[in-house]
Design a protein around this motif. Structure first.
Motif, short mmCIF file in Angstrom:
data_model
loop_
_atom_site.label_atom_id
_atom_site.label_comp_id
_atom_site.label_asym_id
_atom_site.label_seq_id
_atom_site.Cartn_x
_atom_site.Cartn_y
_atom_site.Cartn_z
N HIS A 116 12.14 -14.03 37.56
CA HIS A 116 12.22 -15.49 37.61
C HIS A 116 13.18 -16.04 36.54
CE1 HIS A 116 9.47 -15.84 40.83
NE2 HIS A 116 8.35 -15.69 40.14
N GLY A 117 13.35 -15.32 35.45
CA GLY A 117 14.39 -15.69 34.49
C GLY A 117 15.76 -15.64 35.14
N TRP A 118 15.99 -14.58 35.92
CA TRP A 118 17.25 -14.46 36.67
C TRP A 118 17.36 -15.57 37.69
CZ3 TRP A 118 18.12 -13.58 41.92
CH2 TRP A 118 19.44 -13.29 42.27
N ASP A 119 16.26 -15.83 38.44
CA ASP A 119 16.26 -16.90 39.45
C ASP A 119 16.70 -18.22 38.82
OD1 ASP A 119 15.20 -15.35 41.61
OD2 ASP A 119 13.14 -15.81 41.02
N LEU A 120 16.07 -18.56 37.70
CA LEU A 120 16.37 -19.84 37.04
C LEU A 120 17.80 -19.86 36.49
CD1 LEU A 120 12.93 -20.43 35.29
CD2 LEU A 120 13.91 -21.79 37.18
N ALA A 121 18.24 -18.73 35.96
CA ALA A 121 19.61 -18.66 35.44
C ALA A 121 20.62 -18.85 36.57
CB ALA A 121 19.84 -17.33 34.74
N ARG A 122 20.42 -18.18 37.69
CA ARG A 122 21.33 -18.31 38.82
C ARG A 122 21.35 -19.74 39.34
NH1 ARG A 122 24.14 -14.04 41.57
NH2 ARG A 122 24.44 -12.64 39.82
N ALA A 123 20.17 -20.35 39.41
CA ALA A 123 20.06 -21.70 39.96
C ALA A 123 20.71 -22.75 39.07
CB ALA A 123 18.60 -22.06 40.18
N THR A 124 20.81 -22.45 37.77
CA THR A 124 21.34 -23.44 36.82
C THR A 124 22.68 -23.03 36.22
OG1 THR A 124 20.02 -22.47 35.02
CG2 THR A 124 19.03 -24.30 36.26
N GLY A 125 23.27 -21.96 36.73
CA GLY A 125 24.59 -21.55 36.28
C GLY A 125 24.63 -20.94 34.90
N GLN A 126 23.54 -20.32 34.48
CA GLN A 126 23.48 -19.69 33.16
C GLN A 126 23.62 -18.18 33.28
OE1 GLN A 126 20.40 -21.27 30.40
NE2 GLN A 126 19.69 -22.41 32.20
N PRO A 127 24.13 -17.53 32.24
CA PRO A 127 24.20 -16.07 32.27
C PRO A 127 22.80 -15.46 32.10
CG PRO A 127 24.93 -16.88 30.13
CD PRO A 127 24.67 -18.09 31.00
N TYR A 128 22.60 -14.29 32.68
CA TYR A 128 21.33 -13.59 32.52
C TYR A 128 21.56 -12.10 32.72
CZ TYR A 128 16.44 -12.36 32.66
OH TYR A 128 15.23 -11.81 32.37
N GLU A 129 21.20 -11.33 31.74
CA GLU A 129 21.28 -9.88 31.82
C GLU A 129 19.98 -9.35 31.21
OE1 GLU A 129 22.67 -6.37 33.04
OE2 GLU A 129 23.81 -8.22 33.31
N PRO A 130 19.13 -8.71 32.01
CA PRO A 130 17.87 -8.21 31.44
C PRO A 130 18.11 -7.04 30.50
CG PRO A 130 18.14 -7.40 33.67
CD PRO A 130 19.29 -8.35 33.42
N ALA A 131 17.22 -6.89 29.56
CA ALA A 131 17.28 -5.72 28.67
C ALA A 131 17.07 -4.48 29.52
CB ALA A 131 16.20 -5.83 27.60
N GLY A 132 17.94 -3.50 29.36
CA GLY A 132 17.90 -2.29 30.17
C GLY A 132 16.56 -1.58 30.14
N VAL A 133 15.89 -1.57 29.00
CA VAL A 133 14.63 -0.86 28.86
C VAL A 133 13.56 -1.45 29.79
CG1 VAL A 133 13.75 -2.24 26.93
CG2 VAL A 133 13.05 0.14 27.14
N LEU A 134 13.68 -2.69 30.13
CA LEU A 134 12.70 -3.33 31.02
C LEU A 134 12.75 -2.76 32.42
CD1 LEU A 134 13.31 -7.08 30.12
CD2 LEU A 134 11.60 -5.56 29.15
N LEU A 135 13.95 -2.40 32.85
CA LEU A 135 14.15 -2.02 34.23
C LEU A 135 13.40 -0.76 34.62
CD1 LEU A 135 17.88 -2.98 34.63
CD2 LEU A 135 15.84 -4.30 35.20
N ASP A 136 13.25 0.17 33.70
CA ASP A 136 12.51 1.39 34.02
C ASP A 136 11.06 1.07 34.34
OD1 ASP A 136 14.76 2.95 33.64
OD2 ASP A 136 14.25 3.46 31.57
#
Length: 189
Positions: free
Chosen positions: A121-141
């Motif tokens: 949802h952080g990504w969703d909100l970033a995309r919707a508002t034109g902000q950059p968003y890159e999750p911390a890699g460790v989260l993805l695992d």
């Protein structure tokens, strides 16, 4: 970085709180990649998630059937404060042990759910508002593993959409978004 849920939540919250603070009032009616929500509704939903998962960390029940409270006043700061409480709740002794919630999921799975919500949802909100968003890699695992296991049930419950095709060389985050039914290439209109 530790794979303890509270440490992972710190990384996810840091990025998502930055996005939430960057949402302008003019953007609240904008569409999001999460098609059933505009920015206002998604931010309110995410705030409700953050509060409810504090209760789940403490092995208490949470009611996701109640509509989220409307965003009022200093809601961006409240979101930041509630994420601190969320991290503290998952840092408490025993938070990752046993089961949490009415569905009886392992507590660590429940922790991964809120970690995924903050991230996606952080990504969703970033995309919707034109902000950059890159999750911390460790989260993805952690999120990727848990969400792949939960995807069939999530689709059945209407929480995840049907998977979206992505290239074989898609990034782990794009693959996670696609598995949840998000188009990683979504751009605001």
């Amino acid at each position: 970085m530790s794979d303890k849920i509270s440490r992972l939540l710190e990384a996810a919250a840091d990025r998502t709180v930055t996005v939430v603070r960057g949402i302008t009032d003019e953007q609240l009616g904008a569409p999001t990649p999460c098609s059933e929500y505009d920015v206002r509704a998604l931010a309110a939903h995410l705030l409700q998630v953050v509060v409810n998962f504090q209760a789940l960390a403490a092995k208490k029940e949470a009611d996701f059937g109640v509509p989220p409270e409307p965003l009022e006043g200093a809601w961006r700061e409240r979101f930041a404060e509630e994420t601190v409480r969320l991290i503290d709740a998952w840092d408490a002794p025993g938070a990752e042990e046993g089961t949490s919630g009415a569905m009886g999921f392992p507590a660590r799975t429940v922790g991964a759910m809120v970690l995924g919500d903050l991230t996606v949802h952080g990504w969703d909100l970033a995309r919707a508002t034109g902000q950059p968003y890159e999750p911390a890699g460790v989260l993805l695992d952690v999120v990727g593993e848990e969400f792949r296991a939960l995807a069939p049930m999530g689709r059945k419950m209407g929480v995840f959409g049907e998977p979206v095709p992505v290239a074989e060389d898609a990034s782990p985050f794009d693959a996670l978004l696609a598995a949840m039914g998000r188009d990683p290439g979504w751009a605001r209109p």
